[in-house]
Design a protein around this motif. Structure first.
Motif, short mmCIF file in Angstrom:
data_model
loop_
_atom_site.label_atom_id
_atom_site.label_comp_id
_atom_site.label_asym_id
_atom_site.label_seq_id
_atom_site.Cartn_x
_atom_site.Cartn_y
_atom_site.Cartn_z
N VAL A 269 -65.23 31.03 -115.73
CA VAL A 269 -64.93 31.18 -117.16
C VAL A 269 -65.19 32.61 -117.61
O VAL A 269 -64.42 33.18 -118.40
CB VAL A 269 -65.78 30.18 -117.99
N ILE B 297 -61.31 34.18 -108.79
CA ILE B 297 -61.42 32.73 -108.72
C ILE B 297 -61.51 32.25 -107.27
O ILE B 297 -62.32 31.39 -106.93
CB ILE B 297 -60.23 32.05 -109.45
N LEU C 144 -62.25 34.63 -116.65
CA LEU C 144 -61.11 34.34 -117.53
C LEU C 144 -61.26 35.03 -118.88
O LEU C 144 -60.29 35.57 -119.44
CB LEU C 144 -60.97 32.83 -117.72
N TYR D 221 -57.76 35.81 -120.59
CA TYR D 221 -57.00 34.57 -120.45
C TYR D 221 -57.74 33.35 -121.00
O TYR D 221 -57.30 32.22 -120.82
CB TYR D 221 -56.65 34.33 -118.97
N HIS D 222 -58.88 33.57 -121.66
CA HIS D 222 -59.64 32.45 -122.22
C HIS D 222 -60.53 32.99 -123.32
O HIS D 222 -61.02 34.13 -123.25
CB HIS D 222 -60.48 31.79 -121.11
N ILE E 65 -57.79 38.35 -111.49
CA ILE E 65 -58.43 37.09 -111.88
C ILE E 65 -58.29 36.06 -110.76
O ILE E 65 -59.25 35.33 -110.44
CB ILE E 65 -57.82 36.55 -113.20
#
Length: 330
Positions: A199, A10, A202, A207-208, A6
């Motif tokens: 997003v 990013i 994630l 993680y989201h 991740i």
């Protein structure tokens, strides 16, 4: 393992955002610089600030990019898809920047996402691609061309008795406002595309939940786009500002005002990730055509259209190749 993946995604997304900034800096300021309404450095500083502000004005386009284009698998495989899509977009951005061609960073990202998803046997939401990408991709340049021409004709009629030298000075001042509006629209549109990808990473990595954009993602995306914008895209600036048509301040103002209006409408009314490059280029062509058709260098315009047509499939091809290469390593 997934957290490290991740973080890599990013970082690469921020890199894409930066290339988006210097690739598309010309969109906001090429006309103002070419008409000498602003100096290049002042124009870049203004564009960087307005891009930064524009990034905080909404997240609807981010939701479209994050949830409306592809449906990748979860876990490492999904993160490889997202990373491959970003690589496809970055490579195409760099190629077109090198040749000075104002292609669309937005469509490069969409193409990368589609290509990587197809290579992974993932799901492409074709209805979303058609509704939010293909239709706006066709409609927005047409609207930009026609509307810019009409705005220019209206200005010619309204100021038909004005003194050319005085009007030129006045429109140079007006271009400061229209260029700022264009830069704001670019920040509104393009920063959100990176937000959507981050997003998506994630969510895929676990993680989201949902596609609401966290504030830190907005800050990171806004900062990278603004920094890239200040770095400048001089090669493309020459193409937009000088090679298509020799612009004067009234035509520069009409093109920028029209393009910014189209960007705001697409973002706020339709949540559509349209191309700022296509929008401003078509507007420049529209105002140029009101002078006389021969005033537009149609050979240059044709090369630009070819780059537009190639962007999604070529970025998709690079995205697919990147997925196969990364998948073999994972």
């Amino acid at each position: 393992m997934e957290l490290a993946a991740i973080i890599v995604v990013i970082v690469v997304a921020v890199g894409f955002d930066y290339t988006n900034g210097f690739h598309d800096a010309a969109n906001a300021i090429a006309t103002s610089v070419s008409t000498r309404a602003l100096t290049p450095r002042a124009a870049l500083l203004m564009a960087a600030v307005m891009n930064l502000i524009g990034a905080f004005l909404g997240t609807s386009v981010a939701s479209t990019v994050g949830s409306g284009i592809i449906d990748p698998p979860t876990g490492i495989s999904g993160l490889v898809v997202v990373l491959s899509a970003l690589i496809g977009a970055i490579v195409w951005n760099l190629v077109t920047w090198y040749f000075g061609m104002p292609s669309s960073s937005s469509h490069a990202l969409i193409g990368g996402l589609v290509g990587a998803a197809l290579a992974s046997a993932g799901t492409v939401k074709w209805s979303g691609v058609l509704e939010k990408v293909v239709i706006p991709m066709v409609v927005s340049p047409i609207v930009g061309f026609v509307l810019a021409g009409l705005v220019m004709l209206a200005l010619l009629w309204i100021f038909r008795r004005g003194r050319p030298s005085r009007l030129s000075r006045g429109f140079r001042h007006a271009q400061t406002v229209s260029a700022a509006a264009m830069a704001l629209g670019h920040g509104l549109q393009d920063a959100q595309k990176t937000m959507g990808v981050i997003v998506l990473a994630l969510v895929v990595g676990g993680y989201h939940q949902g596609f609401e954009v966290p504030f830190w993602v907005i800050v990171v995306s806004a900062g990278a786009l603004s920094a890239g914008t200040y770095a400048g895209g001089w090669r493309i600036m020459r193409t937009l500002g000088r090679r298509i048509i020799d612009l004067d301040p009234p035509r520069g103002f009409a093109a920028e005002a029209t393009a910014s209006a189209v960007l705001y409408t697409a973002a706020f009314a339709f949540a559509a990730p349209i191309s700022t490059t296509q929008t401003i280029t078509s507007a420049i062509l529209g105002v140029g055509a009101t002078k006389r058709l021969s005033a537009v260098r149609w050979g240059v315009a044709t090369n630009i259209v070819v780059a537009w047509v190639l962007t999604i499939p070529m970025a998709a091809l690079v995205g697919a190749l990147a997925f196969w290469a990364l998948h073999a390593l994972v």
